[in-house]
Enzyme design. Sequence first.
Site, PDB file in Angstrom:
ATOM      1  N   GLU A  31      38.213  13.130 -40.271  1.00  0.00           N
ATOM      2  CA  GLU A  31      37.216  14.210 -40.306  1.00  0.00           C
ATOM      3  C   GLU A  31      36.418  14.381 -39.017  1.00  0.00           C
ATOM      4  O   GLU A  31      35.193  14.514 -39.061  1.00  0.00           O
ATOM      5  CB  GLU A  31      36.251  13.970 -41.480  1.00  0.00           C
ATOM      6  CG  GLU A  31      36.963  13.837 -42.806  1.00  0.00           C
ATOM      7  CD  GLU A  31      36.016  13.614 -43.991  1.00  0.00           C
ATOM      8  OE1 GLU A  31      34.818  13.382 -43.773  1.00  0.00           O
ATOM      9  OE2 GLU A  31      36.492  13.690 -45.137  1.00  0.00           O
TER      10      GLU A  31
ATOM     11  N   GLU B 118      44.909  13.152 -50.136  1.00  0.00           N
ATOM     12  CA  GLU B 118      43.800  13.027 -51.104  1.00  0.00           C
ATOM     13  C   GLU B 118      43.800  14.206 -52.074  1.00  0.00           C
ATOM     14  O   GLU B 118      42.762  14.761 -52.410  1.00  0.00           O
ATOM     15  CB  GLU B 118      42.452  12.962 -50.369  1.00  0.00           C
ATOM     16  CG  GLU B 118      42.399  11.869 -49.330  1.00  0.00           C
ATOM     17  CD  GLU B 118      41.061  11.738 -48.622  1.00  0.00           C
ATOM     18  OE1 GLU B 118      40.071  12.334 -49.101  1.00  0.00           O
ATOM     19  OE2 GLU B 118      41.001  11.046 -47.601  1.00  0.00           O
TER      20      GLU B 118
HETATM   21  C1  XIL Z   1      35.060   9.668 -51.412  1.00  0.00           C
HETATM   22  C2  XIL Z   1      35.136   8.664 -52.551  1.00  0.00           C
HETATM   23  O1  XIL Z   1      36.135   9.073 -53.460  1.00  0.00           O
HETATM   24  C3  XIL Z   1      33.790   8.573 -53.250  1.00  0.00           C
HETATM   25  O2  XIL Z   1      33.810   7.530 -54.223  1.00  0.00           O
HETATM   26  C4  XIL Z   1      32.695   8.264 -52.224  1.00  0.00           C
HETATM   27  O3  XIL Z   1      31.435   8.312 -52.861  1.00  0.00           O
HETATM   28  C5  XIL Z   1      32.731   9.301 -51.112  1.00  0.00           C
HETATM   29  O4  XIL Z   1      34.017   9.325 -50.530  1.00  0.00           O
HETATM   30  N1  XIL Z   1      37.386  12.424 -47.807  1.00  0.00           N
HETATM   31  C6  XIL Z   1      37.766  11.131 -47.637  1.00  0.00           C
HETATM   32  C7  XIL Z   1      37.509  10.137 -48.712  1.00  0.00           C
HETATM   33  O5  XIL Z   1      38.430  10.804 -46.636  1.00  0.00           O
HETATM   34  O6  XIL Z   1      37.277   8.866 -48.187  1.00  0.00           O
HETATM   35  C8  XIL Z   1      36.369  10.567 -49.594  1.00  0.00           C
HETATM   36  O7  XIL Z   1      36.268   9.636 -50.684  1.00  0.00           O
HETATM   37  C9  XIL Z   1      36.580  11.968 -50.077  1.00  0.00           C
HETATM   38  C10 XIL Z   1      36.629  12.918 -48.915  1.00  0.00           C
END
Ligand code: XIL
Length: 597
Positions: free
Chosen positions: A341, A457
């Site tokens: 990111e 994701e």
């Molecule tokens: C999220 C987790 O799922 C949550 O439990 C935490 O509170 C915040 O992060 N992008 C990413 C992930 O790369 O690491 C994130 O995961 C969601 C967005």
Amino acid sequence: MEKGIKNRLSAALLAATCAVSVVPAGMGASAEDGAVIYETGFEDGVIEFTGRGGVEVIEAVDTSAHTGDYSMCVSGREKSWNGPQLLLDERCEAGVEYMVSAWVRAEWYNDIKLSMEYTDTEGTRHYSNLNSAVSQGEWVEITATKFSFTSDVTNVYIYFESGDTANIYVDDFVLEEAPIIPIQEDIPSLKHVYADHFKVGTAICASNLASPSYMDLVEKHFSDSITFGNELKPDSVLDQNATLAYVEENGDDTNPQVTLSAAKSLLDYCGKNNIPVRGHVLVWHSQTPDWFFKEGFTDEGDWVSKEKMLVRMENYIKNVMEKLATDYPDVEFYAWDVVNEAWTDDGKPRTAGSNNTSSGQSAWVQVFGDNSFIEPAFEYARKYAPEGCKLYYNDYNEYIQGKRNAIYDMALDLKEKGLIDGIGMQAHLDVSFPTASVFEAALSKFASTGLDVQITELDATTSDTSEAGFETQAQYYSDIFDAIVKYSDSVSAVVLWGVTDDTSWRATKCPLLFDAQFQAKPAFYSIIDGIEYTEPVPVPGDANMSGSVTVADVVLVQKYILSEKKLNAEQAQYADMNADGAINVFDVALIKQILLA
Ligand code: XIL
């Protein structure tokens, strides 16, 4: 559905799979109810809760009750966190999933929270809110709320608190083991359906390990690839106390020390079950403490220079990789998200600052002035990652033009330097945006770099959680999978961000393929519909019926012998190697022989 990409399943098979969704297995009578640990309506006046603040008056009163004559009243609260707590260490077991329900009442409008506390091995107390209910003076229910804890924590409490110091009433409190709901064994396995196209994986958190049904779904559908939801992020891995001790001993303030304590149970699980892991994540503006970037490794220090941060970054990456290789040589890290990111939607570096004070700001940009930290991150990852481990840049909103182009340009540059292997498309989608064709445009552009692409994701939220809303979501998932299959020569893995809606990070908008009862949603059926695949043919010893004998079969049969896992009749046939009608250590020995042959 696009012609030429998917061939429809036979009508009979489709009808069979749809029928399963109408009559979900594992609901009602077939669910195995867990033991009740502590249940009270406070009718006998006995109270096992104690006051968190030590100042509270906790007593059974007959002035208000949800049922019967009595409830527990907590008065004399001086702080909003004052309230009744129940110590669980002696009552509950680590690694088991429990459920709490209770009726609560506030004096007047208030949000009553059910929370949990535990102390970790370093003595740090952790607090998390599990559930809440708004009472305007009436009794309201805190419904079945699940929780678990791991074996390395102590002083585990669940407790009630509220937004002010007025009295809290609790009644009909039940603490019980969560029921074990069987998963649908008779639906196709997602990883088998897509085996000819890409790996299918998911993200799991340490807490999921306590839910046998959740883990059954992971093993059946997603065990090609596991990402840890939070446990390998810098805020879990960086160990401030050890880092400060290292500075004290060595006078060197460039060597951040790391711990794998948060990830331990997941690493053990993946090692034992032979599941390849996507490491997530090394360099990120979020879930990273400020002290990592500050003089003296304290939040109060000044930001360090770029030169010092480069050394800290190299040491951090080196320490993570070395500790994993030393402590968990059996866990295969086949991929790592090196940088996460870093680009904004308009293709610029993030604003300099601390994400911990202002969401979205980046301490990496604060220290480096721009995104020039990306390249060294990949250099160090290449230097220290295990052989064969693929390195990814990972991002969300990856289909928005400005960001998409920035990622594309960066990726080509890093590719030329031999530093990057792939692009991770997070794919946190919503049924209303982006359209599948906008998503496909990004996928196509990333595939054109010649790099590998992983969907890292995937989840797709829906604001409409009615039956019709889930049908729309199913169509959307199907369209997204059509696009991914179209580019499957370039896509090596599709990873869902979780398994069941209720445990998703976006739970209110039900973004996943399975519901809270572990049953497949329309979205699940929509993405298997029309994909031609060969169901693996089980062989003797192949207890999980994956088509070959692997260490996972040994683990499964061992767990069966220890009564930790069940085998259905068909699985039992393949596990019973010597066909003597019993499954025992002799069968395990025979399965191991196949592995060694
Ligand atoms: C999220 C987790 O799922 C949550 O439990 C935490 O509170 C915040 O992060 N992008 C990413 C992930 O790369 O690491 C994130 O995961 C969601 C967005």
